[in-house]
Design an enzyme around this catalytic site. Structure first.
Site, mmCIF file in Angstrom:
data_model
loop_
_atom_site.group_PDB
_atom_site.id
_atom_site.type_symbol
_atom_site.label_atom_id
_atom_site.label_comp_id
_atom_site.label_asym_id
_atom_site.label_seq_id
_atom_site.Cartn_x
_atom_site.Cartn_y
_atom_site.Cartn_z
ATOM 1 C CG ASP A 195 38.045 52.933 43.256
ATOM 2 O OD1 ASP A 195 37.346 53.817 42.750
ATOM 3 O OD2 ASP A 195 37.801 51.723 43.094
ATOM 4 C CG ASN B 99 38.125 54.831 39.892
ATOM 5 O OD1 ASN B 99 37.010 55.140 40.314
ATOM 6 N ND2 ASN B 99 38.535 53.580 39.830
ATOM 7 N NE ARG C 204 31.149 49.666 34.863
ATOM 8 C CZ ARG C 204 31.788 50.238 35.903
ATOM 9 N NH1 ARG C 204 31.658 51.539 36.133
ATOM 10 N NH2 ARG C 204 32.550 49.519 36.697
ATOM 11 C CG ASN D 259 34.357 53.853 37.353
ATOM 12 O OD1 ASN D 259 33.455 53.193 37.874
ATOM 13 N ND2 ASN D 259 35.565 53.901 37.840
ATOM 14 C CD GLU E 296 33.091 53.330 42.698
ATOM 15 O OE1 GLU E 296 33.238 54.511 43.095
ATOM 16 O OE2 GLU E 296 34.034 52.585 42.439
ATOM 17 C CD GLU F 214 36.027 45.424 37.092
ATOM 18 O OE1 GLU F 214 35.050 46.196 37.097
ATOM 19 O OE2 GLU F 214 36.858 45.392 38.011
HETATM 20 C C1 BGC Z 1 35.224 50.479 39.293
HETATM 21 C C2 BGC Z 1 35.420 49.002 39.367
HETATM 22 C C3 BGC Z 1 36.906 48.711 39.336
HETATM 23 C C4 BGC Z 1 37.608 49.491 40.414
HETATM 24 C C5 BGC Z 1 39.101 49.346 40.357
HETATM 25 C C6 BGC Z 1 35.932 51.113 40.426
HETATM 26 O O1 BGC Z 1 35.736 52.491 40.393
HETATM 27 O O2 BGC Z 1 33.858 50.822 39.303
HETATM 28 O O3 BGC Z 1 34.736 48.394 38.325
HETATM 29 O O4 BGC Z 1 37.160 47.365 39.517
HETATM 30 O O5 BGC Z 1 37.296 50.853 40.315
HETATM 31 O O6 BGC Z 1 39.769 50.324 41.053
HETATM 32 CA CA CA Z 2 35.484 54.532 41.777
#
Ligand code: BGC
Ligand code: CA
Length: 332
Positions: free
Chosen positions: A236, A184, A132, A134, A40, A152
């Site tokens: 995402d 996200n 957590r 992201n 990521e 998750e």
């Molecule tokens: C997260 C994942 C998640 C996904 C879904 C990611 O940014 O880290 O855990 O499943 O997004 O879009």
């Molecule tokens: Ca992401």
């Protein structure tokens, strides 16, 4: 021969030249790293000409030098690493969202390290269990923006457990949007007056009026809905190109999409050979390579996907380029 077929004819004989660089067939998608985890947060560091990214559950920050092909990493014992961004003018220092802590981490990205100094500056989501950090990014004022997500389990995320925050140089988290489910992708408009934001399970890309001085957001509207456009998967990570168009990673969609946020239209789709596409950023000396992270976790759904899931990809010849990412400022 009309002008279009003449141009195509020219393209065929000049195949390798830049004359055809916008043609779909010249776009290249190349796997540059194979990694198995949930990769990521790609960040292009212009000073070192390296790509940084995180592997969330393996609790690592990676650096990749495209000039040498060298990959280095550091392990963060504190917890899952959702985001890591260099600090402006502070050599080898990163702000890191790890677990629910927001910390300063020291790491020389030329070295592989199994431990690092982690100085926790703030903790978010107090009173919640199992959330957590992201995705996150830094705005033009050097202020961090990022959010959290709920637990998750077997690909199902408990909804409405996360919060989207901003954190200034005083390290005091400010709630910006709450609740959210999977905080996200985010980026800002070229005029620096709009924040684009994704809470993945909504399938939507939202826009907010944004004030870079106060760090305030208001006036939410939806600029694109993947479901309504029959695009499979969840939005995402996200970045913007120098034409003001958005590039969005589509998780469970095996693609990256380019969207015009003004006309709200899909411009282009670039397919990847693996389904869990997590984030995107422009990098390279000319900021014209789109680096893409993917996740190697979860079931394999596509033919030959095993050799690509969790890969980091470089997409070239898109005919667009990105902007330099901002760095966190500790002393503004
Ligand atoms: C997260 C994942 C998640 C996904 C879904 C990611 O940014 O880290 O855990 O499943 O997004 O879009
Ligand atoms: Ca992401």
């Amino acid at each position: 021969m009309n002008s279009i077929s003449y141009w195509l004819y020219l393209c065929l004989i000049l195949r390798a030249s830049s004359a055809c660089k916008n043609e779909k067939e010249d776009i290249t998608v190349t796997k540059i790293i194979q990694n198995s985890g949930l990769n990521e947060g790609p960040h292009w560091d212009h000073q070192s000409q390296k790509l940084f990214f995180v592997d969330i559950f393996n609790q690592k920050i990676f650096s990749f030098d495209p000039a040498t092909g060298t990959t280095r990493s550091v392990y963060i014992a504190n917890g899952p690493v959702g985001v890591a961004i260099p600090v402006y003018n502070e050599l080898n220092t990163f702000i890191v969202g790890t677990g629910t802590d927001f910390a300063l981490v020291n790491w020389n990205s030329n070295e592989d390290n199994t431990s690092a100094t982690v100085e926790v500056k703030a903790t978010v989501d107090k009173g919640k269990t199992n959330t957590r950090w992201n995705d996150g990014k830094v705005d033009s004022s050097g202020r961090f923006w990022g959010g959290t997500m709920g637990p998750e389990i077997n690909s199902v995320v408990t909804p409405n457990q996360g919060t989207f925050y901003s954190i200034d140089s005083d390290f005091i988290p400010k709630v910006q949007i709450s609740p959210v489910s999977i905080s996200n992708g985010l980026t800002w408009s070229l005029l620096d007056d709009t924040l684009y934001y994704i809470d993945s399970p909504t399938y939507q890309i939202a826009a907010y009026d944004y004030d870079p001085h106060s760090g305030g957001i208001s006036n939410k509207r939806i600029i694109f809905d993947l479901q309504k456009n029959n695009i499979p998967g969840l939005p995402d990570g996200m970045t913007i190109d120098s034409d003001g168009n958005l590039w969005v990673a589509v998780y469970n969609g095996a693609r990256v999409i380019q969207i015009n946020p003004v006309t709200k239209e899909l411009i282009r789709t670039v397919h990847l050979p693996t389904s869990k596409v997590t984030s995107v950023t422009f990098g390279g000396p000319l900021l014209d390579t789109l680096y893409v992270t993917t996740s190697g976790l979860g079931p394999i759904e596509m033919k030959n996907e095993a050799m690509y899931a969790g890969g980091i990809f470089a997409i070239k010849n898109l005919g667009v380029h990105g902007l330099l990412p901002n760095l966190f400022r500790t002393n503004v």
